[in-house]
Design an enzyme around this catalytic site. Sequence first.
Site, PDB file in Angstrom:
ATOM      1  N   LYS A   1     -16.089  -7.574   5.257  1.00  6.86           N
ATOM      2  CA  LYS A   1     -14.853  -8.114   5.835  1.00  6.86           C
ATOM      3  C   LYS A   1     -14.886  -8.015   7.350  1.00  6.86           C
ATOM      4  O   LYS A   1     -15.379  -7.027   7.903  1.00  6.86           O
ATOM      5  CB  LYS A   1     -13.645  -7.331   5.302  1.00  6.86           C
ATOM      6  CG  LYS A   1     -13.355  -7.592   3.834  1.00  6.86           C
ATOM      7  CD  LYS A   1     -12.047  -6.976   3.409  1.00  6.86           C
ATOM      8  CE  LYS A   1     -11.720  -7.315   1.961  1.00  6.86           C
ATOM      9  NZ  LYS A   1     -10.516  -6.616   1.480  1.00  6.86           N
TER      10      LYS A   1
ATOM     11  N   HIS B   1       0.838  -1.210   0.000  1.00  6.12           N
ATOM     12  CA  HIS B   1       0.000   0.000   0.000  1.00  6.12           C
ATOM     13  C   HIS B   1       0.870   1.256   0.000  1.00  6.12           C
ATOM     14  O   HIS B   1       0.611   2.213  -0.728  1.00  6.12           O
ATOM     15  CB  HIS B   1      -0.868   0.063   1.269  1.00  6.12           C
ATOM     16  CG  HIS B   1      -1.934  -0.978   1.380  1.00  6.12           C
ATOM     17  ND1 HIS B   1      -2.117  -1.734   2.510  1.00  6.12           N
ATOM     18  CD2 HIS B   1      -2.896  -1.383   0.511  1.00  6.12           C
ATOM     19  CE1 HIS B   1      -3.133  -2.550   2.339  1.00  6.12           C
ATOM     20  NE2 HIS B   1      -3.628  -2.364   1.124  1.00  6.12           N
TER      21      HIS B   1
ATOM     22  N   ARG C   1      -1.884  -6.045  -8.134  1.00  7.60           N
ATOM     23  CA  ARG C   1      -0.797  -7.019  -7.970  1.00  7.60           C
ATOM     24  C   ARG C   1      -0.876  -8.136  -8.989  1.00  7.60           C
ATOM     25  O   ARG C   1       0.115  -8.788  -9.291  1.00  7.60           O
ATOM     26  CB  ARG C   1      -0.850  -7.633  -6.561  1.00  7.60           C
ATOM     27  CG  ARG C   1      -0.515  -6.681  -5.442  1.00  7.60           C
ATOM     28  CD  ARG C   1      -1.001  -7.202  -4.123  1.00  7.60           C
ATOM     29  NE  ARG C   1      -2.448  -7.384  -4.166  1.00  7.60           N
ATOM     30  CZ  ARG C   1      -3.192  -7.720  -3.123  1.00  7.60           C
ATOM     31  NH1 ARG C   1      -2.626  -7.940  -1.963  1.00  7.60           N
ATOM     32  NH2 ARG C   1      -4.501  -7.843  -3.249  1.00  7.60           N
TER      33      ARG C   1
ATOM     34  N   SER D   1      -2.981  -7.538   3.209  1.00  6.38           N
ATOM     35  CA  SER D   1      -3.329  -7.330   4.623  1.00  6.38           C
ATOM     36  C   SER D   1      -3.780  -8.636   5.261  1.00  6.38           C
ATOM     37  O   SER D   1      -3.466  -8.913   6.422  1.00  6.38           O
ATOM     38  CB  SER D   1      -4.444  -6.285   4.744  1.00  6.38           C
ATOM     39  OG  SER D   1      -4.007  -5.043   4.271  1.00  6.38           O
TER      40      SER D   1
HETATM   41  O1  PNS Z   1      -8.742  -2.871   0.599  1.00  8.18           O
HETATM   42  P1  PNS Z   1     -10.017  -3.373  -0.015  1.00  8.18           P
HETATM   43  O2  PNS Z   1     -10.868  -4.078   1.030  1.00  8.18           O
HETATM   44  O3  PNS Z   1      -9.788  -4.204  -1.224  1.00  8.18           O
HETATM   45  O4  PNS Z   1     -10.831  -2.068  -0.472  1.00  8.18           O
HETATM   46  C1  PNS Z   1     -12.077  -2.207  -1.120  1.00  8.18           C
HETATM   47  C2  PNS Z   1     -12.808  -0.853  -1.153  1.00  8.18           C
HETATM   48  C3  PNS Z   1     -13.016  -0.344   0.256  1.00  8.18           C
HETATM   49  C4  PNS Z   1     -11.960   0.143  -1.917  1.00  8.18           C
HETATM   50  C5  PNS Z   1     -14.160  -1.092  -1.859  1.00  8.18           C
HETATM   51  O5  PNS Z   1     -14.873  -2.042  -1.142  1.00  8.18           O
HETATM   52  C6  PNS Z   1     -14.973   0.180  -2.045  1.00  8.18           C
HETATM   53  O6  PNS Z   1     -14.684   0.949  -2.919  1.00  8.18           O
HETATM   54  N1  PNS Z   1     -15.991   0.390  -1.180  1.00  8.18           N
HETATM   55  C7  PNS Z   1     -16.806   1.583  -1.243  1.00  8.18           C
HETATM   56  C8  PNS Z   1     -18.279   1.268  -1.382  1.00  8.18           C
HETATM   57  C9  PNS Z   1     -18.861   1.791  -2.679  1.00  8.18           C
HETATM   58  O7  PNS Z   1     -18.767   2.977  -2.972  1.00  8.18           O
HETATM   59  N2  PNS Z   1     -19.451   0.879  -3.485  1.00  8.18           N
HETATM   60  C10 PNS Z   1     -20.138   1.175  -4.704  1.00  8.18           C
HETATM   61  C11 PNS Z   1     -19.291   1.360  -5.932  1.00  8.18           C
HETATM   62  S1  PNS Z   1     -18.052   0.173  -6.250  1.00  8.18           S
END
Ligand code: PNS
Length: 163
Positions: free
Chosen positions: A42, A18, A95, A132
């Site tokens: 999660k 990150h 990745r 993570s």
């Molecule tokens: O580190 P992660 O868990 O892969 O991150 C995922 C994250 C938080 C970036 C993703 O779940 C997200 O964008 N959540 C926001 C919710 C949202 O706006 N959803 C609708 C459009 S995708």
Amino acid sequence: MQRIAVVPGSFDPVTLGHLDVIGRAAGLYDELHVVVVHNPDKNALLPIAQRVSLIEQAVAEAGIEGRIVVASWSMGLLVDYCTDVGATVLVKGIRSQVDVAYETPMAIVNRHLAGVETVFMLPDPEHAHVSSSLVRQVAALGGDVTPFVPAAVAGYLEGALAS
Ligand code: PNS
């Protein structure tokens, strides 16, 4: 016009992968928001405020330069946060093909919702295996996480899991 970007994620906890993406993105935009997003799908290990604090410490530790704001968001769409702060770009670290498959639908939906573009960024291959969830697992089983996370995170995990 100021170019403002957002690096979103669960950051549970922030890893060197990150941090690599944050450092590269900070060099490309006038202002970078690193946003800890509550992901209800999660099971989190660290409280959100702790994740924010560890990112702040890690960014300082790494000497990443630029205007960096670390924040959290748990009240709706991520693109609403982008609109609130005037960000037009989301930056996601990629990745592998698995990440591309996971990120692509979200990128298209976010563009439809608010015109926010997603930039896929390749981290240093050295960090390609770091996640993570792996860090949480190694830490929980008593392994050494120092090759995978900033020193602040390693210190925090050592203390948290010892108590
Ligand atoms: O580190 P992660 O868990 O892969 O991150 C995922 C994250 C938080 C970036 C993703 O779940 C997200 O964008 N959540 C926001 C919710 C949202 O706006 N959803 C609708 C459009 S995708």
